[in-house]
Design an enzyme around this catalytic site. Structure first.
Site, PDB file in Angstrom:
ATOM      1  N   CYS A 345      33.389  -1.436 -18.789  1.00 25.95           N
ATOM      2  CA  CYS A 345      33.387  -2.814 -18.278  1.00 25.95           C
ATOM      3  C   CYS A 345      32.454  -3.772 -19.024  1.00 25.95           C
ATOM      4  CB  CYS A 345      33.125  -2.836 -16.776  1.00 25.95           C
ATOM      5  SG  CYS A 345      32.139  -1.512 -16.119  1.00 25.95           S
ATOM      6  N   ARG A 374      29.925  11.095 -19.381  1.00 25.57           N
ATOM      7  CA  ARG A 374      29.178  11.233 -18.132  1.00 25.57           C
ATOM      8  C   ARG A 374      28.356  12.521 -18.174  1.00 25.57           C
ATOM      9  NH1 ARG A 374      32.616   8.379 -14.323  1.00 25.57           N
ATOM     10  NH2 ARG A 374      33.188   6.458 -15.432  1.00 25.57           N
ATOM     11  N   GLN A 392      39.406   6.821 -20.254  1.00 23.84           N
ATOM     12  CA  GLN A 392      39.954   6.069 -19.127  1.00 23.84           C
ATOM     13  C   GLN A 392      41.050   5.126 -19.604  1.00 23.84           C
ATOM     14  OE1 GLN A 392      36.207   4.282 -17.724  1.00 23.84           O
ATOM     15  NE2 GLN A 392      36.538   5.338 -15.792  1.00 23.84           N
ATOM     16  N   ASP A 394      41.540   2.143 -18.919  1.00 22.43           N
ATOM     17  CA  ASP A 394      40.726   1.143 -18.245  1.00 22.43           C
ATOM     18  C   ASP A 394      41.279  -0.255 -18.487  1.00 22.43           C
ATOM     19  OD1 ASP A 394      38.659   0.715 -16.570  1.00 22.43           O
ATOM     20  OD2 ASP A 394      37.072   1.195 -17.992  1.00 22.43           O
ATOM     21  N   HIS A 396      40.371  -4.559 -17.271  1.00 24.59           N
ATOM     22  CA  HIS A 396      39.563  -5.526 -16.523  1.00 24.59           C
ATOM     23  C   HIS A 396      40.275  -6.869 -16.557  1.00 24.59           C
ATOM     24  CE1 HIS A 396      36.666  -2.345 -17.468  1.00 24.59           C
ATOM     25  NE2 HIS A 396      36.191  -2.631 -16.270  1.00 24.59           N
ATOM     26  N   LYS A 480      36.668  -1.509  -3.058  1.00 21.48           N
ATOM     27  CA  LYS A 480      37.749  -1.052  -3.923  1.00 21.48           C
ATOM     28  C   LYS A 480      38.895  -0.467  -3.107  1.00 21.48           C
ATOM     29  CE  LYS A 480      35.571   3.473  -4.632  1.00 21.48           C
ATOM     30  NZ  LYS A 480      35.343   4.580  -5.562  1.00 21.48           N
ATOM     31  N   HIS A 526      38.247  -4.445 -11.771  1.00 24.10           N
ATOM     32  CA  HIS A 526      38.268  -3.208 -12.541  1.00 24.10           C
ATOM     33  C   HIS A 526      39.496  -2.425 -12.081  1.00 24.10           C
ATOM     34  CE1 HIS A 526      33.782  -3.485 -13.425  1.00 24.10           C
ATOM     35  NE2 HIS A 526      33.932  -4.340 -12.419  1.00 24.10           N
TER      36      HIS A 526
END
Length: 667
Positions: A345, A374, A392, A394, A396, A480, A526
């Protein structure tokens, strides 16, 4: 005689006091009293032996905790964990106890207890421990609660040489603490309860496995052993769970990944790091190609960002404050500290900030297959499902407050379409919100959180989507929507998430120029659909049991010559189909055709194209489907047309019937 006003259902009733919960229930509803395991008193869970005392005119609300409910199952399993600890103490005196919680949705079992035994226990010890548990259960021993001063509890557990329990009491105990005994056994535990009344309630349970664990998940603390077990109210439920577990083991992505040569994890390179082999990489490519095309169709811009950034970026974003335990340690280069990224992000924020934005530019949707890292402890790593480095899918979205609802709806619709494409059609939706837990730190004001939560609720309700509200599971920067899917054997998997964020735009001073020519803060969404490529791939392997539909299959067809005389023809068939865009191999080894078919079946290849002298002479192939067996002969062109139709439509069924072209001979 004193009285107390009690409400079970309907009108409040006066009962003599003091009176235990079970006695009150017997007076109010004997059938409920016989079924109840525990109860809630004004919302607080208590044992049936809990005593109600006179309290003036206040009405006490009693809600029985019954079998066949989630609360009842959690209570049953927690009580069975205590039974396990009692049996271990009996068989292995000197064992030190950690914790023993109930689990409701963990594939490893329904409860566990962490122990340090006088000697390391093995799987061979489990039958003896389980037998002792059954012996104790048959004797109907009571679960007895006592409330004692904290100092007294510390003395008791110190005398029993239980340092971990003393540590828990010091941390969590008030002036008075509750301890539980199982009468007739050496077991005593520091626990808030409640528990079942006695061991006779524990009838259907089984011990499953032993794993390593660290006290409080800290590798610097004592190494422990974690014994997993499962418990239900009936033997039939237990048998069904064990059957499904056996099926889950057959579908285990770690075993299938090795057998089908899809991926590996190699200890010499590091735990939790995935090596994608060529066949697995083909599946990943198809997953990514599909999603990229959908992203572009839906107005997303594809971006790529670095794998590291200055440490100060993570301090500004709040990750160092709220997420440091899941980040790898910083490292220094040329007197500047950097960190591996755990999230994408802040990088997408950097792209947004690279130029001034107008309300006319919004919404801006950035999507990336971004690899993140991670610091997961080794004890929680699990194949593809829990790793240290993963990618991911991902995205945004930066939008105005007026378009948040529309964008959230778009994300939910997108998620459902993706899942259906891959063969999932049952979902559970959860709305994760903040809690009042003082141990959890959330960015932003309560007013901002209320607005964000309302926006998500409005989007879900407009779509008519049922959801469950989950307290305390929000991200630290906003509420979320989490979407779980049900796989082929009924297991739920957490995959997609849609998170509303008003904090990072504030922290990074994001702006757009509104219609009034003044700067305004955008809202950030997100959004991940697969969640991670690795995890989604692992779920797919287990959902399909390794038998992928044709469009995803690493090898879509294999040509199997009956004799070496037709090897050249088999090679020509494979080449022609590869030229048409299909993934086809030819097995030209000098083996009997039966062995070749068995090998192809084990590799779960959708179609076997068997060729002999007759097929070579007629320019045909004899087609064998993985699931249905032989379906007859057809021309190479006909097979090519049908197979390409299945691929192009992303069909989930690998049947050539109805896939276009003439029917195979013999159908």
């Amino acid at each position: 005689m004193s009285e107390i006003r009690v409400r079970l259902n309907g009108e409040a009733v006066s009962l003599p006091a003091p009176i235990t919960i079970v006695e009150a229930l017997r007076r109010l509803d004997r059938e409920l009293a016989n079924r109840a395991l525990a109860a809630k008193v004004n919302g607080r869970e208590v044992d049936l032996s809990y005593e109600l005392k006179p309290n003036g005119a206040e009405v006490v609300q009693i809600e029985p905790i019954l079998p066949q409910t989630d609360e009842g199952l959690a209570l049953l399993r927690h009580s069975t964990a205590h039974l396990l600890a009692a049996a271990v103490l009996d068989l292995f005196p000197g064992t030190k106890l950690g914790i023993g919680p109930a689990l409701l949705d963990d594939p490893r079992g329904g409860f566990f207890y962490d122990i340090i035994a006088p000697r390391p226990l093995t799987e061979e010890d489990l039958p003896a421990i389980e037998r002792r548990m059954r012996e104790i259960a048959k004797r109907n021993f009571a679960y007895r609660r006592e409330e004692i001063p904290k100092a007294e509890a510390l003395r008791i557990f110190a005398e029993r040489d239980e340092p971990l329990k003393c540590e828990l009491i010091e941390e969590k105990g008030g002036d008075v603490v509750s301890v539980y005994y199982i009468d007739g056994t050496p077991f005593i535990d520091f626990c808030t309860g409640p528990h079942v009344p006695d061991t006779s309630k524990l009838r259907a349970f089984k011990l499953l496995s032993i794993a390593g664990a660290y006290w409080k998940g800290d590798p610097s603390r004592p190494q422990m052993q974690r014994i997993y077990g499962i418990a239900f109210f009936t033997q039939e439920e237990l048998d069904e769970w064990l059957r499904r577990r056996e099926e889950a083991e057959r579908r285990d992505h770690r075993r299938l990944g090795r057998e089908l040569d899809l991926f590996s994890i190699q200890e010499e390179y590091g735990q939790g790091l995935i090596f994608w082999h060529p066949k697995g990489a083909i599946v990943r490519k198809e997953m990514e190609d599909y999603l990229r095309a959908e992203l572009l169709r839906r107005g997303y811009g594809l971006v790529f960002t670095p794998h590291i950034a200055k440490r100060e970026l993570w301090q500004r974003s709040g990750h160092e404050e709220n997420y440091a335990g899941s980040m790898f340690s910083p490292f220094e280069f040329e007197e500047v500290e950097y960190r591996l990224k755990p999230m994408n992000c802040p990088f997408h924020i950097g792209i947004y900030k690279s130029q001034q934005r107008s309300y006319r530019d919004l919404p801006l949707r950035y999507a990336e297959f971004g690899t993140v890292y991670r610091a997961e402890l080794s004890g929680v790593l699990h194949g593809l499902l829990r790793v240290r480095g993963f990618t991911q899918d991902d995205a945004h979205i930066f939008c105005t407050p007026e378009t948040v609802r529309e964008e959230v709806i778009g994300c939910v619709d997108f998620a459902f379409e993706v899942f259906r494409t891959f063969g999932f059609d049952k979902f559970r939706v959860e709305l994760s919100v903040r809690s009042d837990d003082q141990d959890k730190h959330y960015l932003g004001s309560p007013e901002d959180w209320a607005h964000a939560e309302a926006a998500l609720i409005e989007a879900l309700e407009e779509k008519g989507i049922q959801y469950e509200r989950i307290e305390g599971e929000a991200a630290f920067y906003g509420p979320k929507i989490d979407i779980k899917v049900e796989d082929a054997i009924g297991r739920l998997w957490q995959l997609s998430t849609i998170q509303l964020d008003f904090n990072l735009p504030e922290r990074f001073a994001l702006e757009y120029i509104g219609e009034d020519n003044r700067p305004h803060r955008p809202i950030m969404i997100h959004r991940a659909l697969f969640g991670s490529i690795e995890r989604f791939f692992g779920v797919l392997i287990e959902h399909y049991a390794g038998a992928f539909p044709l469009w995803l299959a690493p090898v879509q067809a294999i040509v199997l010559p009956i004799t070496d005389r037709v090897n050249d023809y088999a090679a020509r068939v494979a080449h022609a189909l590869r030229e048409a865009g299909l993934r086809v191999e030819a097995n030209l080894r000098s083996e009997k055709i039966g062995a070749k078919i068995r090998d192809a079946q084990l590799q779960k290849i959708p179609f076997m194209l068997i060729v002999g002298d007759r097929e070579a002479a007629s320019e045909q192939v004899a087609v064998r489907e993985r699931a249905r067996g032989d379906i007859g002969a057809m021309s190479i062109a006909d097979f090519k047309e049908r197979a390409r139709h299945l691929v192009q439509t992303r069909a989930l069924c690998n049947s050539l019937e109805g896939a276009g072209g003439a029917s195979p001979r013999g159908q």
